[in-house]
Scaffold this motif. Structure first.
Motif, short mmCIF file in Angstrom:
data_model
loop_
_atom_site.label_atom_id
_atom_site.label_comp_id
_atom_site.label_asym_id
_atom_site.label_seq_id
_atom_site.Cartn_x
_atom_site.Cartn_y
_atom_site.Cartn_z
N ILE A 1 -12.82 -20.27 7.94
CA ILE A 1 -13.69 -19.33 7.21
C ILE A 1 -12.82 -18.44 6.32
CG2 ILE A 1 -15.46 -17.54 7.40
CD1 ILE A 1 -15.96 -18.52 10.29
N VAL A 2 -13.10 -18.49 5.04
CA VAL A 2 -12.34 -17.66 4.10
C VAL A 2 -13.05 -16.30 3.97
CG1 VAL A 2 -11.55 -17.42 1.70
CG2 VAL A 2 -11.46 -19.66 2.85
N ALA A 3 -12.39 -15.28 4.50
CA ALA A 3 -12.91 -13.90 4.43
C ALA A 3 -11.78 -13.03 3.91
CB ALA A 3 -13.36 -13.45 5.82
N ALA A 4 -11.20 -13.47 2.81
CA ALA A 4 -9.96 -12.87 2.30
C ALA A 4 -10.22 -11.85 1.20
CB ALA A 4 -9.02 -13.97 1.82
N GLY A 5 -11.41 -11.23 1.22
CA GLY A 5 -11.71 -10.16 0.28
C GLY A 5 -11.45 -10.58 -1.16
N ALA A 6 -10.78 -9.71 -1.91
CA ALA A 6 -10.56 -9.93 -3.35
C ALA A 6 -9.71 -11.16 -3.63
CB ALA A 6 -9.90 -8.69 -3.94
N TRP A 7 -9.03 -11.69 -2.61
CA TRP A 7 -8.14 -12.85 -2.79
C TRP A 7 -8.88 -14.17 -2.52
CZ3 TRP A 7 -7.03 -8.17 -0.81
CH2 TRP A 7 -5.98 -7.46 -1.38
N SER A 8 -10.14 -14.10 -2.12
CA SER A 8 -10.87 -15.30 -1.70
C SER A 8 -11.01 -16.32 -2.83
CB SER A 8 -12.26 -14.93 -1.17
OG SER A 8 -12.14 -14.03 -0.09
N GLY A 9 -11.30 -15.81 -4.03
CA GLY A 9 -11.48 -16.72 -5.17
C GLY A 9 -10.21 -17.51 -5.43
N SER B 1 -25.51 -13.62 9.41
CA SER B 1 -26.05 -14.72 8.63
C SER B 1 -25.12 -15.93 8.68
CB SER B 1 -26.25 -14.23 7.19
OG SER B 1 -26.39 -15.28 6.32
N LEU B 2 -23.82 -15.70 8.53
CA LEU B 2 -22.89 -16.84 8.55
C LEU B 2 -22.81 -17.46 9.95
CD1 LEU B 2 -20.96 -18.65 7.03
CD2 LEU B 2 -19.11 -17.09 7.60
N VAL B 3 -22.77 -16.61 10.96
CA VAL B 3 -22.65 -17.15 12.33
C VAL B 3 -23.90 -17.98 12.69
CG1 VAL B 3 -22.44 -16.52 14.79
CG2 VAL B 3 -21.01 -15.39 13.08
N ARG B 4 -25.06 -17.54 12.21
CA ARG B 4 -26.28 -18.34 12.46
C ARG B 4 -26.17 -19.72 11.83
NH1 ARG B 4 -29.25 -13.74 11.72
NH2 ARG B 4 -29.71 -14.28 9.56
N GLN B 5 -25.53 -19.78 10.65
CA GLN B 5 -25.37 -21.09 9.98
C GLN B 5 -24.36 -21.96 10.72
OE1 GLN B 5 -24.72 -20.80 5.62
NE2 GLN B 5 -25.38 -18.69 5.80
N LEU B 6 -23.30 -21.33 11.24
CA LEU B 6 -22.21 -22.10 11.84
C LEU B 6 -22.47 -22.44 13.30
CD1 LEU B 6 -19.09 -20.27 10.32
CD2 LEU B 6 -20.29 -22.29 9.46
N MET B 7 -23.19 -21.57 14.00
CA MET B 7 -23.45 -21.80 15.42
C MET B 7 -24.95 -21.67 15.68
SD MET B 7 -20.40 -19.58 17.22
CE MET B 7 -20.45 -20.34 18.84
N PRO B 8 -25.76 -22.59 15.13
CA PRO B 8 -27.20 -22.45 15.35
C PRO B 8 -27.53 -22.57 16.83
CG PRO B 8 -26.68 -24.55 14.26
CD PRO B 8 -25.39 -23.81 14.43
N THR B 9 -28.48 -21.75 17.30
CA THR B 9 -28.78 -21.80 18.75
C THR B 9 -29.90 -22.80 19.03
OG1 THR B 9 -30.12 -19.85 18.32
CG2 THR B 9 -28.00 -19.51 19.40
N GLN C 1 -16.30 -30.45 4.11
CA GLN C 1 -16.74 -30.16 5.47
C GLN C 1 -15.68 -29.30 6.15
OE1 GLN C 1 -17.30 -33.95 7.36
NE2 GLN C 1 -18.77 -34.57 5.81
N GLY C 2 -16.14 -28.43 7.03
CA GLY C 2 -15.18 -27.65 7.83
C GLY C 2 -14.63 -26.42 7.13
N VAL C 3 -15.31 -25.95 6.09
CA VAL C 3 -14.82 -24.74 5.43
C VAL C 3 -16.00 -23.91 4.90
CG1 VAL C 3 -14.38 -25.89 3.21
CG2 VAL C 3 -13.18 -23.76 3.76
N SER C 4 -15.94 -22.62 5.17
CA SER C 4 -16.99 -21.70 4.72
C SER C 4 -16.37 -20.46 4.11
CB SER C 4 -17.88 -21.21 5.87
OG SER C 4 -17.81 -22.02 6.96
N VAL C 5 -17.24 -19.63 3.54
CA VAL C 5 -16.76 -18.41 2.89
C VAL C 5 -17.68 -17.24 3.26
CG1 VAL C 5 -18.03 -18.89 0.75
CG2 VAL C 5 -16.04 -17.41 0.66
N CYS C 6 -17.10 -16.07 3.35
CA CYS C 6 -17.88 -14.84 3.50
C CYS C 6 -17.10 -13.78 2.71
CB CYS C 6 -18.01 -14.45 4.98
SG CYS C 6 -19.27 -13.19 5.27
#
Ligand SMILES: Cc1cc2nc3c(=O)[nH]c(=O)nc-3n(C[C@H](O)[C@H](O)[C@H](O)COP(=O)(O)OP(=O)(O)OC[C@H]3O[C@@H](n4cnc5c(N)ncnc54)[C@H](O)[C@@H]3O)c2cc1C
Length: 353
Positions: free
Chosen positions: A203-211, A345-353, A323-328
């Motif tokens: 999961i890319v959550a690298a703020g301003a560096w994500s792009g 929202s992201l966790v619901r997508q990645l770990m649906p119950t 596959q296997g990569v997401s962003v927030c």
């Protein structure tokens, strides 16, 4: 091999790691420096977008207008770590708003209806806020009554300590993600300055560096840095209870009486230097809003890099074509207030119950 590898230990990465770990996943959280030193540390921690009716619904849907998530989070972090993130719910007051009717219309229906936005009598505002007693030009006040602010550096410290206590979380500081390990269209790991790490999902959550990081996958995500400078005035308790927006600046109270003054919006890449020009402009605006502030010393000035995105709408989800990569990422000026719902929202997508 872990279930999730989160790149970036700002508010988004820290909360994501906490949520995923709470759901039983094994998580590695890495940051190129110490956790929580960038935008999430530099920000003001206002728990509402500023002038929210000017933002798209897609952004406002990520706001918890009663700050319940933050109150609950602060309580459990205090219990777990002994660090109080100091959530204050003194409201947000906006003075002399030019598009007041638009704001009141917005508050009647849809997402705005949940905000509780109301018009406040000027006399009531002045009575509750001693800081403005020498201010002569308060003509009107709009109030978001149920929100306030969080002391973000403390929130980050508490989150870090809480994650350090969890058996299913590994933290790697000083570990920079450089590139992705690919197996055809599947991402299986990440190359870093400390070696290669594998995960079921990155999961890319690298703020301003994500792009920049995502260009390694030939993915174009419009997230880039926008500098914001802030000041801290060493005032005293009892002067300011609410967050106040006026004159192109904002004032944020801390429990110890200090008042934050923000902020500039500067497009200058990854430069984080502070300037005298910004200091003078912010101070001039703050003194126009509240002349009493001239009696208190300026204690500190700093800058942070907001992760901007088109229309301030963050990217939250799996990355198409891989596959296997997401962003927030891309929370721009609202990454603290929108963090809990973004992460859910992201966790619901990645770990649906
Ligand atoms: C002056 C200012 C005032 C603000 N005021 C508010 C406010 O009042 N309310 C509000 O809601 N929001 C506010 N914000 C915005 C908010 O701070 C941000 O939207 C939010 O902090 C973004 O969080 P993040 O976790 O995405 O990014 P960051 O906190 O920047 O974290 C990203 C992390 O990723 C790490 N990283 C980057 N690249 C790599 C790599 N290749 N490998 C490993 N690690 C990497 C960085 O070191 C960093 O720790 C403000 C911002 C600023 C600058």
């Amino acid at each position: 091999m872990v279930d999730f590898l989160v790149v970036g230990g700002g508010i988004i990465g820290l909360l994501l790691t906490r949520k995923l770990a709470e759901q039983g996943a094994s998580v590695m959280l890495m940051d190129k420096q110490a956790l929580g030193q960038e935008s999430s540390w530099a920000g003001g921690g206002i728990l509402s977008p500023m002038y929210p009716w000017r933002y798209p619904d897609a952004l406002n849907h990520l706001v918890d207008w009663r700050a319940e998530n933050f109150q609950q989070l602060a309580r459990s972090l205090l219990e777990e770590t002994g660090i109080d993130p100091e959530v204050s719910l003194g409201g947000v007051n906006m003075l002399n708003v030019a598009d007041e009717q638009d704001a009141l219309d917005w508050a009647q229906a849809g997402v705005g209806a949940g905000s509780g936005l109301v018009k406040t009598r000027v006399a009531d505002f002045l009575e509750n806020e001693p800081l403005f007693r020498q201010t002569e030009n308060v003509d009107s006040v709009l109030t978001l009554p149920f929100v306030g602010n969080v002391r973000n550096p403390r929130l980050l410290q508490a989150l870090k300590k809480s994650l350090q206590q969890r058996g299913n979380v590994q933290i790697k500081e000083g570990c920079e993600a450089l590139s992705f390990v690919k197996k055809q269209e599947r991402i299986t790991g990440i190359e870093t300055t400390q070696g290669v790490f594998s995960a079921e999902e990155i999961i890319v959550a690298a703020g301003a560096w994500s792009g920049d990081l995502l260009t390694k996958l030939d993915v174009q995500v419009s997230v880039s840095p926008v500098k914001g400078q802030m000041l801290l005035i060493k005032a005293e308790p009892g002067l300011l209870a609410s967050v106040v927006l006026a004159e192109g600046c904002y004032l944020i109270p801390r429990r110890d009486g200090r008042i934050l003054v923000g902020s500039t919006v500067e497009h200058c890449g990854y430069d984080k230097t502070t300037t005298e020009d910004a200091r003078d402009k912010l101070l001039a605006a703050a003194y126009r809003v509240a002349p009493i502030l001239k009696n208190y010393p300026l204690e500190k000035q700093w800058a942070g890099l907001r992760p901007s995105s088109p229309e301030s709408i963050p990217y939250i989800g799996r990355i198409a074509g891989w596959q296997g990569v997401s962003v927030c990422a891309g929370h721009f000026r609202n990454g603290v207030v929108t963090a809990p719902f973004s992460v859910d929202s992201l966790v619901r997508q990645l770990m649906p119950t």
